[in-house]
Design a protein around this motif. Sequence first.
Motif, mmCIF file in Angstrom:
data_model
loop_
_atom_site.group_PDB
_atom_site.id
_atom_site.type_symbol
_atom_site.label_atom_id
_atom_site.label_comp_id
_atom_site.label_asym_id
_atom_site.label_seq_id
_atom_site.Cartn_x
_atom_site.Cartn_y
_atom_site.Cartn_z
ATOM 1 N N GLY A 118 4.249 21.335 -6.543
ATOM 2 C CA GLY A 118 4.480 20.731 -7.177
ATOM 3 C C GLY A 118 4.305 20.088 -8.142
ATOM 4 N N CYS A 191 5.877 14.733 -7.965
ATOM 5 C CA CYS A 191 7.231 16.168 -7.524
ATOM 6 C C CYS A 191 5.834 16.785 -6.832
ATOM 7 C CB CYS A 191 7.024 17.270 -8.376
ATOM 8 S SG CYS A 191 7.748 18.330 -8.241
ATOM 9 N N PRO A 193 5.869 17.690 -1.630
ATOM 10 C CA PRO A 193 6.918 17.687 -0.229
ATOM 11 C C PRO A 193 7.671 16.517 0.027
ATOM 12 C CG PRO A 193 4.707 17.985 -0.273
ATOM 13 C CD PRO A 193 4.806 18.029 -1.436
ATOM 14 N N HIS A 194 8.675 16.656 0.958
ATOM 15 C CA HIS A 194 9.284 15.334 1.740
ATOM 16 C C HIS A 194 8.918 14.466 1.910
ATOM 17 C CE1 HIS A 194 12.740 13.269 2.937
ATOM 18 N NE2 HIS A 194 13.806 13.483 2.444
ATOM 19 N N LEU A 197 6.629 12.492 -0.406
ATOM 20 C CA LEU A 197 7.213 11.073 -0.961
ATOM 21 C C LEU A 197 7.685 10.387 -0.038
ATOM 22 C CD1 LEU A 197 9.264 10.767 -3.351
ATOM 23 C CD2 LEU A 197 11.340 11.873 -2.119
ATOM 24 N N ASP A 198 7.912 10.423 1.113
ATOM 25 C CA ASP A 198 8.472 9.083 1.970
ATOM 26 C C ASP A 198 7.412 8.483 1.994
ATOM 27 O OD1 ASP A 198 10.916 10.643 2.597
ATOM 28 O OD2 ASP A 198 10.474 10.977 4.823
ATOM 29 N N PHE A 216 11.217 10.528 -9.635
ATOM 30 C CA PHE A 216 10.528 11.794 -8.841
ATOM 31 C C PHE A 216 11.557 12.821 -9.099
ATOM 32 C CE2 PHE A 216 13.588 9.844 -6.105
ATOM 33 C CZ PHE A 216 14.073 10.254 -5.101
ATOM 34 N N GLU A 217 10.659 13.744 -7.481
ATOM 35 C CA GLU A 217 11.815 15.260 -8.271
ATOM 36 C C GLU A 217 10.930 15.915 -6.773
ATOM 37 O OE1 GLU A 217 13.395 18.522 -11.029
ATOM 38 O OE2 GLU A 217 11.354 18.514 -10.799
ATOM 39 N N ASN A 218 12.549 16.172 -5.616
ATOM 40 C CA ASN A 218 11.837 16.770 -4.517
ATOM 41 C C ASN A 218 12.020 18.157 -4.470
ATOM 42 O OD1 ASN A 218 14.196 16.227 -3.493
ATOM 43 N ND2 ASN A 218 13.365 16.267 -1.209
ATOM 44 N N ARG A 266 19.037 19.768 -3.091
ATOM 45 C CA ARG A 266 17.358 19.447 -2.465
ATOM 46 C C ARG A 266 18.351 18.162 -1.851
ATOM 47 N NH1 ARG A 266 16.220 20.900 -8.616
ATOM 48 N NH2 ARG A 266 16.735 18.955 -8.903
ATOM 49 N N GLU A 268 19.254 15.463 -3.286
ATOM 50 C CA GLU A 268 18.665 14.588 -4.675
ATOM 51 C C GLU A 268 20.358 14.026 -4.748
ATOM 52 O OE1 GLU A 268 16.253 15.235 -7.707
ATOM 53 O OE2 GLU A 268 14.287 16.248 -5.880
#
Length: 325
Positions: A118, A191, A193-194, A197-198, A216-218, A266, A268
């Motif tokens: 990321g 940016c 991994p999931h 992000l969580d 964000f971008e994941n 993704r 999103e």
Amino acid sequence: MRTLAGRAATVVASRTIATDITQIDLSPDDGETGFVSGAHIDVEVTIGGRREMRSYSLIPAPAGCYRIAVKREAASRGGSAAMSALGVGDRLVIAGPSNDFPAHFDGREKLLVAGGIGITPMISHARACAARGEPFRLVYAGRSRAGMAYVEELTAEFGDRLELRISEEGTRIDPAAEIARSADDGALWFCGPHCLLDGLRQAWKATGRSWLDFRFENFGGHSDAGAADFVVAVPRHGLEITVPADKSMLEAMEAAGLDLMSFCLRGECGLCALPVVAVEGGAIVHADVFLSDAEKADGTHICPCVSRLDGGRITVDTNYRPDEI
């Protein structure tokens, strides 16, 4: 099957820059290589005889090239392996650039957080912030230094505005601590991994800060989401489809002849979300960021591009409705 009506390009350089990470420079035939920070290009790759689309963030590059970096994942559905195998002189089709992760410059402090690969869009974001005199801090997290690309280059360019968080060196990232150190009126761009992000979303929510300042971008999907085969039943079409562990639910349904709407791949955009009629013998593993926590708990919809079952059988409906005469 997704194919591109894009531009032809040639691989002009390819080299390993970190463990399982390959940097690839592409020269488009038309010579157009401009982009703004946060942009990506779509690349058409061949996987198992099928042409598929994959998206990669753009990194600042020498004139005349687009530069991307691809991490080869053990649980990959084939895209990263195909890209990593490209050699100088190989020809492919690209489209874009497009930008789903644009920068918003407003003079406030930016906390830029990158997890693993990321880092790719965050390089151009950090450089754009620096060029405009915007205050920022770039936190770059990874499991090991050997698996983190561009560390030396970023250290030289950004100095103490770059902070490394490396699990194997005892400095694993603490989302709540990073947010607590940022300006009260600042913004967070992420940016990665999931799972990271969580953690950031939970920590951000706990502060009561505005979600408008969390961008964000994941990568889409948990790394363990494909552990089991399962069955998808689509009564409207009279189909029962087995989804193997190495394919997404969306891929399996399309391979069975269903024409489904999708876009980001993704988890999103939510375009591919399907109504869930029933689940038997398993549970939904929600790996998207489109559905809310409450919607995921209700289990009434699934985003098949990244989400799946941990086994058993799921019955879904589709958006298809026959014409009425």
